[in-house]
Motif scaffolding. Structure first.
Motif, PDB file in Angstrom:
ATOM      1  N   GLN A  45      23.230  -8.809 -16.266  1.00 28.92           N
ATOM      2  CA  GLN A  45      22.371  -8.006 -15.427  1.00 28.92           C
ATOM      3  C   GLN A  45      22.403  -6.540 -15.832  1.00 28.92           C
ATOM      4  OE1 GLN A  45      23.670  -8.652 -11.433  1.00 28.92           O
ATOM      5  NE2 GLN A  45      22.857 -10.738 -11.320  1.00 28.92           N
ATOM      6  N   THR A  46      21.307  -5.836 -15.620  1.00 28.62           N
ATOM      7  CA  THR A  46      21.225  -4.423 -15.929  1.00 28.62           C
ATOM      8  C   THR A  46      22.268  -3.649 -15.135  1.00 28.62           C
ATOM      9  OG1 THR A  46      18.849  -4.643 -16.298  1.00 28.62           O
ATOM     10  CG2 THR A  46      19.715  -2.403 -15.968  1.00 28.62           C
ATOM     11  N   GLY A  47      22.949  -2.734 -15.817  1.00 26.64           N
ATOM     12  CA  GLY A  47      23.972  -1.934 -15.152  1.00 26.64           C
ATOM     13  C   GLY A  47      25.370  -2.489 -15.326  1.00 26.64           C
ATOM     14  N   SER A  48      25.481  -3.741 -15.794  1.00 25.65           N
ATOM     15  CA  SER A  48      26.796  -4.321 -16.032  1.00 25.65           C
ATOM     16  C   SER A  48      27.361  -3.804 -17.350  1.00 25.65           C
ATOM     17  CB  SER A  48      26.713  -5.852 -16.072  1.00 25.65           C
ATOM     18  OG  SER A  48      26.209  -6.348 -14.856  1.00 25.65           O
ATOM     19  N   LYS A  49      28.695  -3.854 -17.476  1.00 25.24           N
ATOM     20  CA  LYS A  49      29.318  -3.428 -18.716  1.00 25.24           C
ATOM     21  C   LYS A  49      29.019  -4.432 -19.825  1.00 25.24           C
ATOM     22  CE  LYS A  49      33.108  -0.616 -16.979  1.00 25.24           C
ATOM     23  NZ  LYS A  49      34.555  -0.333 -17.073  1.00 25.24           N
ATOM     24  N   PRO A  50      28.825  -3.959 -21.073  1.00 20.83           N
ATOM     25  CA  PRO A  50      28.560  -4.877 -22.182  1.00 20.83           C
ATOM     26  C   PRO A  50      29.706  -5.869 -22.353  1.00 20.83           C
ATOM     27  CG  PRO A  50      28.117  -2.601 -22.822  1.00 20.83           C
ATOM     28  CD  PRO A  50      28.790  -2.545 -21.493  1.00 20.83           C
ATOM     29  N   ILE A  51      29.360  -7.084 -22.731  1.00 20.89           N
ATOM     30  CA  ILE A  51      30.347  -8.126 -22.923  1.00 20.89           C
ATOM     31  C   ILE A  51      30.905  -8.044 -24.342  1.00 20.89           C
ATOM     32  CG2 ILE A  51      30.757 -10.605 -22.849  1.00 20.89           C
ATOM     33  CD1 ILE A  51      30.042  -9.350 -20.169  1.00 20.89           C
ATOM     34  N   LEU A  52      32.229  -8.132 -24.463  1.00 23.21           N
ATOM     35  CA  LEU A  52      32.845  -8.113 -25.778  1.00 23.21           C
ATOM     36  C   LEU A  52      32.582  -9.433 -26.505  1.00 23.21           C
ATOM     37  CD1 LEU A  52      36.321  -6.527 -24.903  1.00 23.21           C
ATOM     38  CD2 LEU A  52      34.257  -5.384 -25.736  1.00 23.21           C
ATOM     39  N   THR A  53      32.555  -9.377 -27.832  1.00 21.49           N
ATOM     40  CA  THR A  53      32.314 -10.575 -28.629  1.00 21.49           C
ATOM     41  C   THR A  53      33.329 -11.660 -28.308  1.00 21.49           C
ATOM     42  OG1 THR A  53      31.396  -9.228 -30.421  1.00 21.49           O
ATOM     43  CG2 THR A  53      32.130 -11.450 -30.984  1.00 21.49           C
ATOM     44  N   PHE A  54      34.594 -11.274 -28.186  1.00 23.34           N
ATOM     45  CA  PHE A  54      35.649 -12.243 -27.909  1.00 23.34           C
ATOM     46  C   PHE A  54      35.427 -12.932 -26.569  1.00 23.34           C
ATOM     47  CE2 PHE A  54      40.138 -13.155 -26.554  1.00 23.34           C
ATOM     48  CZ  PHE A  54      40.356 -14.169 -27.467  1.00 23.34           C
ATOM     49  N   GLN A  55      35.037 -12.166 -25.552  1.00 19.65           N
ATOM     50  CA  GLN A  55      34.783 -12.740 -24.237  1.00 19.65           C
ATOM     51  C   GLN A  55      33.589 -13.695 -24.282  1.00 19.65           C
ATOM     52  OE1 GLN A  55      34.285  -9.177 -21.945  1.00 19.65           O
ATOM     53  NE2 GLN A  55      36.475  -8.716 -21.854  1.00 19.65           N
ATOM     54  N   LYS A  69      30.151 -14.760 -32.766  1.00 23.35           N
ATOM     55  CA  LYS A  69      28.786 -14.179 -32.973  1.00 23.35           C
ATOM     56  C   LYS A  69      27.741 -14.544 -31.952  1.00 23.35           C
ATOM     57  CE  LYS A  69      30.942 -14.964 -36.566  1.00 23.35           C
ATOM     58  NZ  LYS A  69      31.825 -15.944 -36.592  1.00 23.35           N
ATOM     59  N   ILE A  70      28.347 -14.823 -30.865  1.00 19.10           N
ATOM     60  CA  ILE A  70      27.562 -15.257 -29.709  1.00 19.10           C
ATOM     61  C   ILE A  70      27.313 -14.076 -28.802  1.00 19.10           C
ATOM     62  CG2 ILE A  70      27.684 -16.927 -27.830  1.00 19.10           C
ATOM     63  CD1 ILE A  70      29.679 -18.422 -29.603  1.00 19.10           C
ATOM     64  N   LYS A  71      27.746 -12.920 -29.220  1.00 19.82           N
ATOM     65  CA  LYS A  71      27.725 -11.724 -28.372  1.00 19.82           C
ATOM     66  C   LYS A  71      26.307 -11.363 -27.920  1.00 19.82           C
ATOM     67  CE  LYS A  71      29.199  -6.876 -28.473  1.00 19.82           C
ATOM     68  NZ  LYS A  71      29.805  -5.804 -29.287  1.00 19.82           N
ATOM     69  N   ALA A  72      25.359 -11.410 -28.814  1.00 20.82           N
ATOM     70  CA  ALA A  72      23.995 -11.004 -28.463  1.00 20.82           C
ATOM     71  C   ALA A  72      23.401 -11.938 -27.418  1.00 20.82           C
ATOM     72  CB  ALA A  72      23.119 -10.995 -29.713  1.00 20.82           C
ATOM     73  N   ILE A  73      23.674 -13.235 -27.528  1.00 22.71           N
ATOM     74  CA  ILE A  73      23.167 -14.201 -26.562  1.00 22.71           C
ATOM     75  C   ILE A  73      23.739 -13.912 -25.190  1.00 22.71           C
ATOM     76  CG2 ILE A  73      23.091 -16.648 -25.953  1.00 22.71           C
ATOM     77  CD1 ILE A  73      23.297 -17.300 -28.898  1.00 22.71           C
ATOM     78  N   ALA A  74      25.035 -13.662 -25.126  1.00 23.24           N
ATOM     79  CA  ALA A  74      25.680 -13.420 -23.842  1.00 23.24           C
ATOM     80  C   ALA A  74      25.188 -12.136 -23.205  1.00 23.24           C
ATOM     81  CB  ALA A  74      27.199 -13.367 -24.029  1.00 23.24           C
ATOM     82  N   ASN A  75      25.068 -11.065 -23.976  1.00 29.30           N
ATOM     83  CA  ASN A  75      24.640  -9.787 -23.424  1.00 29.30           C
ATOM     84  C   ASN A  75      23.194  -9.824 -22.945  1.00 29.30           C
ATOM     85  OD1 ASN A  75      26.801  -7.860 -23.396  1.00 29.30           O
ATOM     86  ND2 ASN A  75      26.805  -7.931 -25.618  1.00 29.30           N
ATOM     87  N   SER A  76      22.384 -10.695 -23.527  1.00 29.93           N
ATOM     88  CA  SER A  76      20.991 -10.786 -23.073  1.00 29.93           C
ATOM     89  C   SER A  76      20.900 -11.386 -21.676  1.00 29.93           C
ATOM     90  CB  SER A  76      20.189 -11.651 -24.052  1.00 29.93           C
ATOM     91  OG  SER A  76      20.630 -12.999 -24.019  1.00 29.93           O
ATOM     92  N   ASP A  77      21.965 -12.074 -21.253  1.00 22.78           N
ATOM     93  CA  ASP A  77      21.971 -12.705 -19.934  1.00 22.78           C
ATOM     94  C   ASP A  77      22.622 -11.830 -18.867  1.00 22.78           C
ATOM     95  OD1 ASP A  77      20.813 -14.977 -20.976  1.00 22.78           O
ATOM     96  OD2 ASP A  77      22.734 -15.889 -21.454  1.00 22.78           O
TER      97      ASP A  77
END
Length: 294
Positions: A91-101, A81-89
């Motif tokens: 860069q714009t234009g990058s692919k969204p990070i999966l929760t598992f990653q 459930k760390i997905k939101a924290i990681a995606n906030s970091d």
């Protein structure tokens, strides 16, 4: 420690015999390299079954399921459930990070911090990756061989610790996305050129690395044959090493994941004192209550 009680034993054979499934199964180079590795021994712990549960009905369901499975795989039976924290970091234009990653990036960073390594040392994180859909045209899901690899990322310890979870997760994401048809075929080509190489179990993980195995995608709740809810996992002792992480679908439900982390005692002690790590860990009281009675 209570003694195990044998309540039944039976020899399971295929439900039917189909000539098509008696054909020779040729091993690909990746399969051959893993022949020295021990069989995985995961165990699943369940809560006490409901009052109408009977061992005989459960064993019959289990026997029937195994019998149907052996129709296809009988030639191999007993062998091999760390997905939101990681995606906030990100860069714009990058692919969204999966929760598992995101989760593994967080665990990688916390384990590395607990190891107290030199900033200039290198550390690698490896994620399991299914190569079947990476080929063009893709291999079918029914393909039996183990066309699976580890998508690896290597960085300096200092860089991993000073940057955000999103930074680390982005590197893992790029390592996964880089595996396409060309890279998948290159892996097989190199293996064919080198010839069969057997990897000893002791080389599955190096002391500075974090290597992930298993997958939370496997739905163990769908195959519990009338048992009560899943409480936890026991991973066995095979193919284990310092820095090995096994990921399972969470016994607490609601999108959670259960992780089995193997570390030397001093590193594990430091990890359990890591406030950031422990702030994301949910205690599984049902598991500890059950294990204490075994």
């Amino acid at each position: 420690m209570s003694q195990a009680k044998l309540i039944s034993e039976t020899f399971v054979r295929p439900e039917i015999e189909v000539d098509e499934f008696k054909r020779v199964h040729h091993l690909n180079p990746i399969d051959v390299s893993r022949l020295l590795m021990d069989n995985s021994q995961p165990g699943y712990l369940y809560a006490k079954p409901p009052s109408n549960f009977t061992p005989s009905s459960y064993l019959e369901l289990l026997r029937s399921s195994l019998s149907q499975t052996l129709v296809h795989f009988y030639p191999l039976a007993g062998r091999l459930k760390i997905k939101a924290i990681a995606n906030s970091d990100v860069q714009t234009g990058s692919k969204p990070i999966l929760t598992f990653q995101s989760l593994i990036a967080f665990v990688w960073k916390c384990i590395t911090r607990a190891r107290n390594l030199n900033p200039g040392d290198l550390t690698t994180c490896g994620l399991p990756l299914n190569l079947r859909p990476r080929f063009n045209p893709p291999l079918t899901n029914e393909y039996f061989g183990n066309y699976a690899i580890k998508a690896k990322t290597t960085v300096k310890v200092g860089d991993l610790l000073v940057n955000s979870i999103g930074w680390a997760a982005t590197l893992l994401n790029k390592a996964v996305e880089a595996q396409d048809d060309k890279s998948a075929r290159d892996i097989i080509k190199r293996a064919m050129e080198i010839g069969p190489v057997l990897v000893p179990p002791t080389r599955t993980c190096r002391s500075n690395d974090v290597i992930v195995a298993s997958s939370p995608r496997f739905d163990v709740e769908a195959s519990k044959f009338g048992l009560d809810r899943l409480v936890g996992y026991r991973g066995g002792y095979t193919n284990k090493g310092e820095g090995k992480v096994y990921a399972y679908s969470g016994s607490l439900g609601n999108g959670s994941m259960d992780l089995e982390i193997r570390l030397v005692p001093q590193t594990m002690a430091a990890l359990l004192l890591d406030r950031e790590f422990m702030s994301f860990v949910s205690p599984n009281n049902a598991y500890y209550d059950l294990v204490s009675k075994i």
